[in-house]
Design an enzyme around this catalytic site. Structure first.
Site, mmCIF file in Angstrom:
data_model
loop_
_atom_site.group_PDB
_atom_site.id
_atom_site.type_symbol
_atom_site.label_atom_id
_atom_site.label_comp_id
_atom_site.label_asym_id
_atom_site.label_seq_id
_atom_site.Cartn_x
_atom_site.Cartn_y
_atom_site.Cartn_z
ATOM 1 C CB CYS A 84 -5.818 10.153 2.475
ATOM 2 S SG CYS A 84 -6.300 10.768 0.849
ATOM 3 C CG HIS A 334 -7.535 5.646 -0.196
ATOM 4 N ND1 HIS A 334 -7.805 5.704 1.158
ATOM 5 C CD2 HIS A 334 -6.913 6.811 -0.509
ATOM 6 C CE1 HIS A 334 -7.373 6.869 1.630
ATOM 7 N NE2 HIS A 334 -6.831 7.548 0.642
#
Ligand SMILES: [Zn+2]
Lengths: 388, 161
Positions: A84, A334
């Site tokens: 991420c 996200h």
């Protein structure tokens, strides 16, 4: 270190069934080039952050694909991946490329197209950013692994679920005002508490959605930006990266703290600023608990107090430091590889004074973005400053 | 999570016994996946060390959205089990009400069917159940970690939602 931000661009952050991964990348890349006033042939190097195209889209070599469709060929292009933290890592490499003196103008682009697959398939791909074969053998997932962190935080500091719910309330207040955000609704503490259980103690309003999006930046030598005084004079003044543990089972609150505290200390030194100088911060919060942890790691609150700002107002827009006035990942979603680049674009909009109405920090001059990735594996800090 | 039949032949059989990895340098125990590097001291030689199978729940979550291979088992409890030898393992805890899990509960390991793999491969491994005979049993006392077994720390306050 000083790197000029010549242009920024981002797509809407939402489910976009009508667009492919390359559509999203081209859209963000062109917006950034238009904003910068450059053509594709001015780009000397392209860093494309993408986490999972090989799983989400059955495509690989994303950097090369984007280079072709943006028209930056024959400039070098590469895909960057660090869970991420991917978008932030692409930004780091772009900054290093400029700071090294090898290139005048480069592009950093993050993109992810997550909604081509069913959620359960997507979740399996996301789990590959951890040891899905060994640690997650126990039936854990990213949300439930982070839920263990949340309970550890509650146990250690005597914090309740209601206390933590204020973070979601703040993010959703601003997310509702961000036209680029995926989830645009306000909510109360009671509504957070009543939202569906995902992984106890994490509830639905404390978890980000899966999102399709891309964001891009055109970076340049500072002299190039300074020679165009009619453009916003925003510079990246620090980039600092760290790695951390690969397992949530053995990850301690200290590990989580150090993941940001270490690179943040180096970044503050690099930029010549302190935590109290920061006007606006975009802090990774794919799960709500990560925002207070980030607030503490960046030095905005002492350990165990990071959740309080959302309750007492000190991390709201007119507080001591505005944290996630974009609505954070909780509202923007996200899109894994895009997220770090989106955080940068959002902070730069703040310093340019062009953030959406109701989310603009007054006179923002110094900003920070903090991205993390993996179970506790990537810490990435960037500082941005406006001159003039 | 997808594994091939060849990979299953590596991953499956070790899960049939309950062990931790022991650092040859500092004797610290780590979960089974730490085969290369001791996170405590940096040592590079770790060997398998059998566990007695008893411990207590120090942290837990309840999974409502499981990975594909666990679909149908939800909601289920995954605990952090502090084994009596002094190593924390994540593992499913069976037979407890998801709304009434208590930190400090003594648990014991039991061999169960774990999940159905992608290729029809069936994983067996250790899940935990509430221990009927909750006296700590140590197979291999680990002096380096004995401090974590102070009884006073066992009933740490759990914030009630
Ligand atoms: Zn060791």
């Amino acid at each position: 270190m000083k790197v000029g931000v010549l242009g920024i661009g981002k797509t809407p952050h939402k489910i976009q069934h009508e667009k492919s991964l390359k559509d999203l990348a081209v859209e963000a890349g062109r917006k950034a080039m238009n904003d910068a006033g450059v053509s594709p042939q001015d780009i000397q190097m392209l860093y494309v952050g993408n986490v999972g195209s090989v799983g989400f889209n059955y495509e690989n070599s994303t950097g090369l694909m984007v280079a072709h469709h943006l028209g930056v060929v024959p400039a070098g292009a590469v895909r960057v991946e660090a869970a991420c933290g991917t978008g932030a890592w692409a930004l780091h490499l772009g900054c290093v490329a400029i700071a090294s003196g090898l290139y005048d103008t480069v592009m950093v682009l993050g993109c992810e197209k997550m909604n081509d697959l069913a959620t359960v398939e997507g979740t399996s791909i996301i789990a590959q950013a951890a040891d899905s074969k060994e640690e997650y053998f126990s039936g854990l997932t990213f949300p439930s692994g982070t839920a263990l962190t949340a309970r550890k935080y509650m146990q250690t500091y005597g914090v309740t679920e209601e206390d933590l719910a204020h973070t979601s309330v703040k993010n959703h207040y601003y997310g509702a005002r961000n036209p680029s955000a995926h989830l645009r609704f306000e909510c109360t503490v009671e509504e957070v508490m009543k939202s569906a259980k995902v992984a106890d103690p994490l509830k639905l309003y404390e978890v980000c959605p899966m999102t399709d999006a891309a964001s891009a930046l055109v970076l340049c030598r500072p002299e190039i930006l300074e020679s165009q005084p009619n453009r916003p004079q925003v510079f990246v003044t620090a980039t600092s990266m760290a790695s951390g543990t690969w397992y949530q089972a053995t990850d301690t609150l200290d590990d989580g703290y150090n993941l940001f505290a270490g690179p943040a200390a180096r970044a503050y030194e690099m930029a010549g600023v302190t935590a109290s100088d920061i006007d606006v911060a975009e802090i990774y919060n794919s799960f709500a608990i990560q925002e207070p942890l980030g607030i503490e790691g960046l030095g905005f609150a002492k350990r165990g107090d990071g959740w309080k700002g959302a309750k007492d107002g000190s991390t709201w827009l007119d507080g001591k430091v505005a944290v996630n006035p974009s609505g954070g990942l909780l509202c923007k979603g996200h899109p894994l590889g895009a997220t770090g680049a989106t955080q940068a674009v959002d902070v730069i909009e703040q310093l340019r004074g062009v953030a959406p109405e109701g989310t603009q920090r007054k006179d923002a001059a110094i900003g920070i973005s903090a991205c993390r990735g993996g179970p506790g594996s990537v810490g990435a800090i960037h500082i941005y400053q406006r001159e003039g | 999570m997808t594994v091939s039949a060849i990979e299953f032949s590596r991953l499956g059989p070790p899960k049939l016994h309950l062990f931790a990895m022991k650092c040859e340098t500092c004797q610290a125990l780590s979960p089974w996946w730490e085969r290369s590097h001791c996170y405590k001291c940096g040592g590079d030689t770790l060997t398998e060390s059998e566990l007695a199978g008893t411990g207590e729940i120090t942290n837990y979550t309840v999974v409502y959205y499981p990975p594909r291979e666990y679909v149908g088992q939800e909601p289920y409890v995954v605990g952090h089990i502090m084994m009596d030898e002094g190593v924390t393992l994540p593992a499913p805890v069976m037979g407890v009400d998801p709304d009434a899990v208590e930190v400090g509960t003594r648990v014991a390991a039991t061999l169960r069917r774990m999940k159905l793999g992608h290729e029809g491969d069936i994983y067996y491994s250790y899940k935990f159940v509430v221990d009927d005979d909750p006296a700590p049993r140590k197979k291999a006392p680990a002096a380096t970690r004995s401090a974590v077994r102070k009884p006073a720390a066992r009933k740490a306050a759990t914030p009630t939602p």
